[in-house]
Design a protein around this motif. Structure first.
Motif, short mmCIF file in Angstrom:
data_model
loop_
_atom_site.label_atom_id
_atom_site.label_comp_id
_atom_site.label_asym_id
_atom_site.label_seq_id
_atom_site.Cartn_x
_atom_site.Cartn_y
_atom_site.Cartn_z
N CYS A 252 -2.82 -2.28 2.45
CA CYS A 252 -2.81 -2.47 1.00
C CYS A 252 -1.40 -2.19 0.49
O CYS A 252 -1.08 -1.06 0.09
CB CYS A 252 -3.83 -1.55 0.33
N HIS A 253 -0.53 -3.20 0.59
CA HIS A 253 0.85 -3.11 0.11
C HIS A 253 1.60 -1.92 0.70
O HIS A 253 2.06 -1.03 -0.03
CB HIS A 253 0.87 -3.08 -1.42
N GLY A 254 1.68 -1.89 2.02
CA GLY A 254 2.50 -0.89 2.68
C GLY A 254 1.77 0.34 3.14
O GLY A 254 2.29 1.13 3.93
N GLY A 255 0.57 0.54 2.71
CA GLY A 255 -0.25 1.67 3.16
C GLY A 255 -1.65 1.20 3.47
O GLY A 255 -2.02 0.06 3.14
N LYS A 256 -2.43 2.04 4.11
CA LYS A 256 -3.81 1.66 4.42
C LYS A 256 -4.67 1.71 3.16
O LYS A 256 -4.46 2.55 2.27
CB LYS A 256 -4.39 2.60 5.48
N CYS A 257 -5.61 0.81 3.10
CA CYS A 257 -6.52 0.78 1.95
C CYS A 257 -7.34 2.07 1.91
O CYS A 257 -7.82 2.55 2.94
CB CYS A 257 -7.45 -0.43 2.03
N LYS A 258 -7.52 2.63 0.72
CA LYS A 258 -8.18 3.92 0.58
C LYS A 258 -9.70 3.80 0.53
O LYS A 258 -10.42 4.65 1.03
CB LYS A 258 -7.68 4.62 -0.68
N PHE A 263 -9.15 -1.75 -1.62
CA PHE A 263 -9.11 -2.93 -0.75
C PHE A 263 -9.32 -4.21 -1.56
O PHE A 263 -8.59 -5.20 -1.39
CB PHE A 263 -10.18 -2.78 0.32
N ARG A 264 -10.29 -4.21 -2.43
CA ARG A 264 -10.66 -5.44 -3.14
C ARG A 264 -9.50 -5.99 -3.95
O ARG A 264 -9.31 -7.21 -4.02
CB ARG A 264 -11.86 -5.16 -4.05
N HIS A 265 -8.70 -5.14 -4.53
CA HIS A 265 -7.65 -5.60 -5.42
C HIS A 265 -6.26 -5.56 -4.81
O HIS A 265 -5.31 -6.11 -5.40
CB HIS A 265 -7.67 -4.77 -6.71
N ASN A 266 -6.10 -4.95 -3.62
CA ASN A 266 -4.75 -4.75 -3.10
C ASN A 266 -4.55 -5.15 -1.65
O ASN A 266 -3.43 -5.02 -1.15
CB ASN A 266 -4.37 -3.27 -3.25
N CYS A 267 -5.58 -5.64 -0.95
CA CYS A 267 -5.37 -5.98 0.46
C CYS A 267 -4.35 -7.12 0.57
O CYS A 267 -4.30 -8.01 -0.29
CB CYS A 267 -6.68 -6.31 1.15
N THR A 268 -3.55 -7.08 1.62
CA THR A 268 -2.47 -8.07 1.76
C THR A 268 -2.82 -9.23 2.69
O THR A 268 -2.03 -10.15 2.83
CB THR A 268 -1.21 -7.37 2.29
N ASP A 269 -3.98 -9.18 3.32
CA ASP A 269 -4.40 -10.24 4.23
C ASP A 269 -5.01 -11.39 3.43
O ASP A 269 -6.16 -11.29 2.97
CB ASP A 269 -5.39 -9.70 5.26
N GLY A 270 -4.27 -12.44 3.25
CA GLY A 270 -4.73 -13.56 2.44
C GLY A 270 -5.98 -14.23 2.96
O GLY A 270 -6.71 -14.87 2.20
#
Length: 318
Positions: A252-258, A263-270
């Motif tokens: 999630c933008h440089g760190g692991k999703c919390k 995850f829903r709003h910040n995951c980087t895997d398109g």
């Protein structure tokens, strides 16, 4: 030269037949003779509510049952509100509790429950209230018992979830089962409308006095099968769904999703920003999706359109 008959030794007489072993004694299964059952039960729920209230007048499951519940009732993206901020019902953990169970002798001896071994009938509870009016007479006659909903012999209890192993649901409680939690009143002064047993007293519910062990996973106390004491249980072990589903391993933008919302709003895997439209087409969305199933397969894995989709090699899951 012929040998005289007198010179030929006489044959030994045949040995008497061996005494056959006694036929095995057919002994009827006696559930009462068995020890108290030690049984793990599972539940999907909000982590903030774990062990905050007694597990009473409620339904639990084995591991297969709770996984089935999550997949068929909680996670399908295209059936949910896209603006939600949590999973359905706020569920974010799986719990495991060790129960000790000893149903009353009357339940174990009853032909009504003959196919259920050490258990009574499964009771569907909604907000603490038994929802099947036809079962109310069971509470009057048998009082407190832990019930089971047996798994299907052909492993197809739910066409949305073809199982490889049986799974079961359990019901615990039966304290004032005819009323919801907020109408029962305290056990020391119950609502006068609460169900009564044949003896005239209130149906007490199966959780033994001090039957929840808040310190140990394995409860120190054991049930007796007497009225008001058919089960005890220990403190929960917890698995976070975010860890189980791999959400906390996503970037999630440089760190692991919390958690799920992060995850829903910040995951980087398109590749995770898509879901099924009602038509079955895969459409892009501005958020990350935990799970979705093709509409052709959501109601039944045996549906003709679902079978055709799978045979064609099309995507059934996202």
């Amino acid at each position: 030269t012929a040998v005289p008959a007198a010179a030929v030794p006489a044959a030994a007489p045949p040995a008497p037949p061996a005494t056959p072993p006694p036929a095995p004694r057919q002994v009827a299964y006696d559930a009462k003779a068995g020890a108290v059952l030690n049984f793990d039960m599972y539940r999907a729920m909000a982590g903030s509510a774990v062990d905050t209230h007694p597990i009473e007048d409620d339904d639990m499951a084995d591991l297969g049952g709770v996984i089935k519940y999550m997949h068929t009732e909680l996670l399908t993206e295209h059936l949910a509100d896209p603006l939600r901020t949590t999973r359905k019902y706020g569920i974010d953990v799986l719990t495991r509790h060790r129960f000790k169970i000893r149903n009353p002798d009357k339940v174990l001896e009853s032909g009504t429950f003959q196919a259920m071994g050490e258990f009574g009938q499964f009771v569907t509870f909604d907000w603490g209230q038994a929802s099947n009016a036809a079962q109310m007479s069971l509470f009057t006659e048998y009082g407190d018992f832990v019930g089971v909903q047996m798994g299907c012999a052909d492993l197809r209890c739910d066409v949305r979830w073809p199982a490889e192993l049986p799974y079961s649901w359990f019901s615990v409680g039966n304290w004032c089962p005819n009323l919801p939690w907020d109408k029962k009143g305290p056990k020391s002064s119950p609502n006068l409308g609460c169900s009564r047993s044949l003896s005239g007293g209130f149906v007490q519910g199966g959780l033994c006095p001090n039957g929840f062990d808040s310190v140990s996973f394995v409860p120190i106390g054991s049930p007796t099968g007497a009225p008001g004491c058919t089960y005890t249980y220990g403190k929960a072990e917890i698995v976070r769904l975010d860890d189980l589903a791999g959400i906390t391993a996503q970037d999630c933008h440089g760190g692991k999703c919390k958690d799920w919302a992060h995850f829903r709003h910040n995951c980087t895997d398109g590749r995770l920003r898509r879901k099924f439209a009602p038509s079955g087409a895969i459409v892009p969305v501005p958020f990350c999706v935990e799970f979705d199933i093709h509409p052709a397969c959501e109601a039944s894995c045996d549906a003709p359109n679902c079978r055709a989709l799978l045979a064609s090699g099309g995507e059934a899951y996202l």
